[in-house]
Design a protein around this motif. Structure first.
Motif, PDB file in Angstrom:
ATOM      1  N   GLY A   1     -10.779 -23.017 -35.552  1.00 34.16           N
ATOM      2  CA  GLY A   1     -10.395 -22.367 -34.224  1.00 34.16           C
ATOM      3  C   GLY A   1     -11.081 -20.856 -34.218  1.00 34.16           C
ATOM      4  O   GLY A   1     -11.149 -20.331 -35.217  1.00 34.16           O
ATOM      5  N   LYS A   2     -11.423 -20.424 -32.999  1.00 35.43           N
ATOM      6  CA  LYS A   2     -12.021 -19.096 -33.074  1.00 35.43           C
ATOM      7  C   LYS A   2     -12.193 -18.774 -31.464  1.00 35.43           C
ATOM      8  O   LYS A   2     -12.157 -19.766 -30.592  1.00 35.43           O
ATOM      9  CB  LYS A   2     -13.605 -19.094 -33.636  1.00 35.43           C
ATOM     10  CG  LYS A   2     -14.654 -20.009 -32.907  1.00 35.43           C
ATOM     11  CD  LYS A   2     -16.040 -19.484 -33.124  1.00 35.43           C
ATOM     12  CE  LYS A   2     -17.122 -20.193 -32.220  1.00 35.43           C
ATOM     13  NZ  LYS A   2     -16.994 -19.426 -30.988  1.00 35.43           N
ATOM     14  N   CYS A   3     -12.685 -17.753 -31.145  1.00 38.37           N
ATOM     15  CA  CYS A   3     -12.898 -17.320 -29.709  1.00 38.37           C
ATOM     16  C   CYS A   3     -13.883 -18.030 -29.168  1.00 38.37           C
ATOM     17  O   CYS A   3     -14.899 -18.117 -29.858  1.00 38.37           O
ATOM     18  CB  CYS A   3     -13.087 -15.680 -29.586  1.00 38.37           C
ATOM     19  SG  CYS A   3     -14.161 -15.170 -28.198  1.00 38.37           S
TER      20      CYS A   3
ATOM     21  N   PRO B   1     -20.332 -14.407 -40.789  1.00 39.86           N
ATOM     22  CA  PRO B   1     -20.341 -13.121 -41.568  1.00 39.86           C
ATOM     23  C   PRO B   1     -19.433 -12.009 -40.957  1.00 39.86           C
ATOM     24  O   PRO B   1     -18.837 -10.911 -41.206  1.00 39.86           O
ATOM     25  CB  PRO B   1     -21.908 -12.471 -41.182  1.00 39.86           C
ATOM     26  CG  PRO B   1     -22.192 -13.280 -40.207  1.00 39.86           C
ATOM     27  CD  PRO B   1     -21.508 -14.627 -40.134  1.00 39.86           C
ATOM     28  N   TYR B   2     -18.652 -12.415 -39.768  1.00 41.05           N
ATOM     29  CA  TYR B   2     -17.790 -11.684 -38.929  1.00 41.05           C
ATOM     30  C   TYR B   2     -16.211 -12.312 -39.129  1.00 41.05           C
ATOM     31  O   TYR B   2     -15.357 -11.423 -38.801  1.00 41.05           O
ATOM     32  CB  TYR B   2     -17.808 -11.889 -37.584  1.00 41.05           C
ATOM     33  CG  TYR B   2     -19.404 -11.300 -37.200  1.00 41.05           C
ATOM     34  CD1 TYR B   2     -19.381  -9.797 -37.178  1.00 41.05           C
ATOM     35  CD2 TYR B   2     -20.543 -12.391 -36.931  1.00 41.05           C
ATOM     36  CE1 TYR B   2     -20.847  -9.410 -36.775  1.00 41.05           C
ATOM     37  CE2 TYR B   2     -21.586 -11.811 -36.804  1.00 41.05           C
ATOM     38  CZ  TYR B   2     -21.877 -10.301 -36.707  1.00 41.05           C
ATOM     39  OH  TYR B   2     -23.179 -10.072 -36.428  1.00 41.05           O
ATOM     40  N   GLY B   3     -16.025 -13.045 -40.308  1.00 38.16           N
ATOM     41  CA  GLY B   3     -14.502 -13.782 -40.428  1.00 38.16           C
ATOM     42  C   GLY B   3     -13.830 -14.207 -38.973  1.00 38.16           C
ATOM     43  O   GLY B   3     -12.761 -13.946 -38.986  1.00 38.16           O
TER      44      GLY B   3
ATOM     45  N   LYS C   1     -28.079 -16.365 -32.963  1.00 40.18           N
ATOM     46  CA  LYS C   1     -28.508 -17.478 -33.979  1.00 40.18           C
ATOM     47  C   LYS C   1     -27.254 -17.492 -34.720  1.00 40.18           C
ATOM     48  O   LYS C   1     -27.144 -17.009 -35.942  1.00 40.18           O
ATOM     49  CB  LYS C   1     -29.740 -16.952 -34.669  1.00 40.18           C
ATOM     50  CG  LYS C   1     -30.828 -16.639 -34.049  1.00 40.18           C
ATOM     51  CD  LYS C   1     -31.934 -16.047 -34.824  1.00 40.18           C
ATOM     52  CE  LYS C   1     -33.287 -15.818 -34.076  1.00 40.18           C
ATOM     53  NZ  LYS C   1     -34.491 -15.057 -34.730  1.00 40.18           N
ATOM     54  N   PRO C   2     -26.344 -18.347 -34.433  1.00 43.89           N
ATOM     55  CA  PRO C   2     -25.059 -18.662 -35.140  1.00 43.89           C
ATOM     56  C   PRO C   2     -25.218 -19.267 -36.384  1.00 43.89           C
ATOM     57  O   PRO C   2     -25.526 -20.607 -36.436  1.00 43.89           O
ATOM     58  CB  PRO C   2     -24.242 -19.292 -33.890  1.00 43.89           C
ATOM     59  CG  PRO C   2     -25.190 -20.073 -32.853  1.00 43.89           C
ATOM     60  CD  PRO C   2     -26.561 -19.390 -33.216  1.00 43.89           C
ATOM     61  N   SER C   3     -24.816 -18.741 -37.368  1.00 43.92           N
ATOM     62  CA  SER C   3     -24.847 -19.382 -38.755  1.00 43.92           C
ATOM     63  C   SER C   3     -23.887 -20.442 -38.836  1.00 43.92           C
ATOM     64  O   SER C   3     -23.739 -21.260 -39.884  1.00 43.92           O
ATOM     65  CB  SER C   3     -24.689 -18.199 -39.951  1.00 43.92           C
ATOM     66  OG  SER C   3     -23.634 -17.529 -39.683  1.00 43.92           O
ATOM     67  N   CYS C   4     -22.759 -20.313 -38.031  1.00 48.76           N
ATOM     68  CA  CYS C   4     -21.807 -21.394 -38.194  1.00 48.76           C
ATOM     69  C   CYS C   4     -22.259 -22.640 -37.820  1.00 48.76           C
ATOM     70  O   CYS C   4     -21.878 -23.625 -38.090  1.00 48.76           O
ATOM     71  CB  CYS C   4     -20.614 -20.955 -37.282  1.00 48.76           C
ATOM     72  SG  CYS C   4     -20.816 -20.717 -35.602  1.00 48.76           S
ATOM     73  N   VAL C   5     -23.328 -22.860 -36.902  1.00 45.04           N
ATOM     74  CA  VAL C   5     -23.677 -24.261 -36.359  1.00 45.04           C
ATOM     75  C   VAL C   5     -24.206 -25.052 -37.330  1.00 45.04           C
ATOM     76  O   VAL C   5     -23.707 -25.970 -37.533  1.00 45.04           O
ATOM     77  CB  VAL C   5     -24.435 -24.021 -34.999  1.00 45.04           C
ATOM     78  CG1 VAL C   5     -25.284 -25.226 -34.506  1.00 45.04           C
ATOM     79  CG2 VAL C   5     -23.811 -23.012 -34.031  1.00 45.04           C
TER      80      VAL C   5
ATOM     81  N   ILE D   1     -22.143 -19.104 -24.815  1.00 44.83           N
ATOM     82  CA  ILE D   1     -20.844 -19.324 -25.509  1.00 44.83           C
ATOM     83  C   ILE D   1     -20.933 -20.300 -26.554  1.00 44.83           C
ATOM     84  O   ILE D   1     -21.448 -21.301 -26.334  1.00 44.83           O
ATOM     85  CB  ILE D   1     -19.830 -19.686 -24.586  1.00 44.83           C
ATOM     86  CG1 ILE D   1     -19.663 -18.588 -23.583  1.00 44.83           C
ATOM     87  CG2 ILE D   1     -18.635 -19.807 -25.359  1.00 44.83           C
ATOM     88  CD1 ILE D   1     -18.674 -19.103 -22.282  1.00 44.83           C
ATOM     89  N   VAL D   2     -20.367 -19.681 -27.766  1.00 42.50           N
ATOM     90  CA  VAL D   2     -20.427 -20.979 -28.932  1.00 42.50           C
ATOM     91  C   VAL D   2     -18.994 -21.353 -29.040  1.00 42.50           C
ATOM     92  O   VAL D   2     -17.834 -20.678 -29.001  1.00 42.50           O
ATOM     93  CB  VAL D   2     -20.658 -19.921 -30.319  1.00 42.50           C
ATOM     94  CG1 VAL D   2     -20.753 -20.838 -31.528  1.00 42.50           C
ATOM     95  CG2 VAL D   2     -21.891 -19.550 -30.310  1.00 42.50           C
ATOM     96  N   VAL D   3     -19.001 -22.787 -28.784  1.00 42.89           N
ATOM     97  CA  VAL D   3     -17.619 -23.574 -28.949  1.00 42.89           C
ATOM     98  C   VAL D   3     -17.483 -24.466 -30.101  1.00 42.89           C
ATOM     99  O   VAL D   3     -18.370 -25.036 -30.626  1.00 42.89           O
ATOM    100  CB  VAL D   3     -17.455 -24.231 -27.461  1.00 42.89           C
ATOM    101  CG1 VAL D   3     -17.580 -23.204 -26.459  1.00 42.89           C
ATOM    102  CG2 VAL D   3     -18.686 -25.400 -27.479  1.00 42.89           C
TER     103      VAL D   3
ATOM    104  N   CYS E   1     -15.337 -13.630 -32.488  1.00 48.45           N
ATOM    105  CA  CYS E   1     -16.665 -14.315 -32.490  1.00 48.45           C
ATOM    106  C   CYS E   1     -17.590 -13.635 -31.704  1.00 48.45           C
ATOM    107  O   CYS E   1     -17.318 -13.122 -30.520  1.00 48.45           O
ATOM    108  CB  CYS E   1     -16.600 -15.720 -31.956  1.00 48.45           C
ATOM    109  SG  CYS E   1     -18.012 -16.519 -31.729  1.00 48.45           S
ATOM    110  N   GLN E   2     -18.960 -13.242 -32.285  1.00 52.47           N
ATOM    111  CA  GLN E   2     -19.821 -12.502 -31.570  1.00 52.47           C
ATOM    112  C   GLN E   2     -20.777 -13.361 -30.745  1.00 52.47           C
ATOM    113  O   GLN E   2     -21.600 -12.787 -30.247  1.00 52.47           O
ATOM    114  CB  GLN E   2     -20.692 -11.594 -32.655  1.00 52.47           C
ATOM    115  CG  GLN E   2     -19.680 -10.874 -33.552  1.00 52.47           C
ATOM    116  CD  GLN E   2     -19.140  -9.454 -32.872  1.00 52.47           C
ATOM    117  OE1 GLN E   2     -19.978  -8.795 -32.555  1.00 52.47           O
ATOM    118  NE2 GLN E   2     -17.844  -9.312 -32.746  1.00 52.47           N
ATOM    119  N   HIS E   3     -20.390 -14.519 -30.662  1.00 50.43           N
ATOM    120  CA  HIS E   3     -21.164 -15.605 -29.839  1.00 50.43           C
ATOM    121  C   HIS E   3     -22.642 -15.281 -29.906  1.00 50.43           C
ATOM    122  O   HIS E   3     -23.731 -14.970 -29.172  1.00 50.43           O
ATOM    123  CB  HIS E   3     -20.772 -15.393 -28.403  1.00 50.43           C
ATOM    124  CG  HIS E   3     -19.494 -15.968 -28.141  1.00 50.43           C
ATOM    125  ND1 HIS E   3     -19.034 -17.148 -28.020  1.00 50.43           N
ATOM    126  CD2 HIS E   3     -18.401 -15.414 -28.109  1.00 50.43           C
ATOM    127  CE1 HIS E   3     -17.662 -17.137 -28.118  1.00 50.43           C
ATOM    128  NE2 HIS E   3     -17.233 -16.066 -28.143  1.00 50.43           N
TER     129      HIS E   3
END
Ligand code: SF4
Length: 197
Positions: A117-119, A103-105, A63-67, A82-84, A58-60
Motif C-alpha cells: 500500500g501507499k499514498c 527511491p522514496y521508501g 516517471k514512476p519506477s514502481c510501475v 495519481i499513481v494507484v 508517494c511522490q506521484h
C-alpha cells in the motif's frame, strides 16, 4: 494534461503529525505502516544548528519506477497523474519488487492481506472533489493540493512565486516527482540526510 500534485510548506510544518493520523484513519493503514511519515532535517552545530520537519509520501512521479517493477501490472498512473495500486492483482505477487524500486521508501507491506500500500492522494476523496485527508487535516495549513500542470491553478501560482524556495526530493533518480516542498529560511537537505523518527 493534468498532473495532480502536493506542495508542503516546510516553513509552516511543526511536526504535529496531523497528516500522518488523518492518512491512517482515512485509508485504514495497517498498524506500524505509514503512507506519509515526517522526517527530521538537522544541519550545522550550535549555535547555528537548523532543524525542519518534512512529510514524505508517494511522490506521484511522472516517471514512476514502481510501475514497470510490478510483475502483475497492479500499479498504474491515472489520467489525473495519481499513481494507484489495484489490490486484486497486487495480492497475486509474493515479491516486493515495487518496494525496492521506489527511491522514496513510499510503499509499505500489508501483512493482513499480503498486498502493498501507499499514498494514493486519497483518490476516492479527490474523485468527490475533496482534498486529500493530509491536506485537509493539517492544522498548520502547510499543505496545498492541485494541478501542477495548470499554470492558472493556485498550486502552480504558489510554486511560480516561491522561486528558489521550491525543492524536490531525489531528482537524480529521473522519477520526476509531482510533490514539492517550500523552504525559504533554512538549508535544504535531500532525502539521504533526513532522519526518520
Ligand atoms: Fe512509485 Fe515511489 Fe514514485 Fe510513488 S514515489 S510513484 S511509489 S516510485
Amino acid at each position: 494534461m493534468t498532473q495532480l500534485g502536493l506542495v508542503v510548506s516546510l516553513d509552516r510544518c511543526m511536526d504535529t503529525r496531523g497528516c500522518m493520523g488523518a492518512c491512517k484513519q482515512e485509508n485504514n493503514v495497517d498498524l506500524g505502516a505509514f503512507w506519509v511519515r515526517t522526517y527530521t532535517s538537522t544541519t550545522g552545530g550550535f549555535p547555528d544548528a537548523e532543524t525542519y520537519f518534512i512529510p514524505v509520501m508517494c511522490q506521484h512521479c511522472r516517471k514512476p519506477s514502481c510501475v514497470p517493477a510490478c510483475p502483475e501490472q497492479a500499479i498504474r498512473k491515472r489520467e489525473d497523474g495519481i499513481v494507484v495500486i489495484d489490490t486484486a492483482p497486487c495480492a497475486a505477487c509474493g515479491g516486493k519488487e515495487c518496494m525496492d524500486a521506489c527511491p522514496y521508501g513510499a510503499i509499505s507491506y500489508n501483512e493482513r492481506d499480503n498486498t502493498v500500500g501507499k499514498c494514493d492522494m486519497c483518490a476516492s476523496r479527490v474523485d468527490q472533489g475533496l482534498a486529500p485527508a493530509c491536506a485537509f487535516a493539517c492544522n498548520s495549513n502547510a499543505w496545498m493540493f492541485g494541478d501542477v500542470d495548470d499554470p492558472e491553478s493556485g498550486i502552480s501560482q504558489v510554486l511560480a512565486a516561491m522561486g528558489d524556495s521550491v525543492h524536490q526530493l531525489k531528482l537524480e533518480t529521473g522519477n520526476e516527482p509531482s510533490c514539492y516542498y517550500l523552504l525559504s529560511s533554512k538549508r535544504w537537505q535531500d532525502m539521504d540526510g533526513l532522519r526518520a523518527r
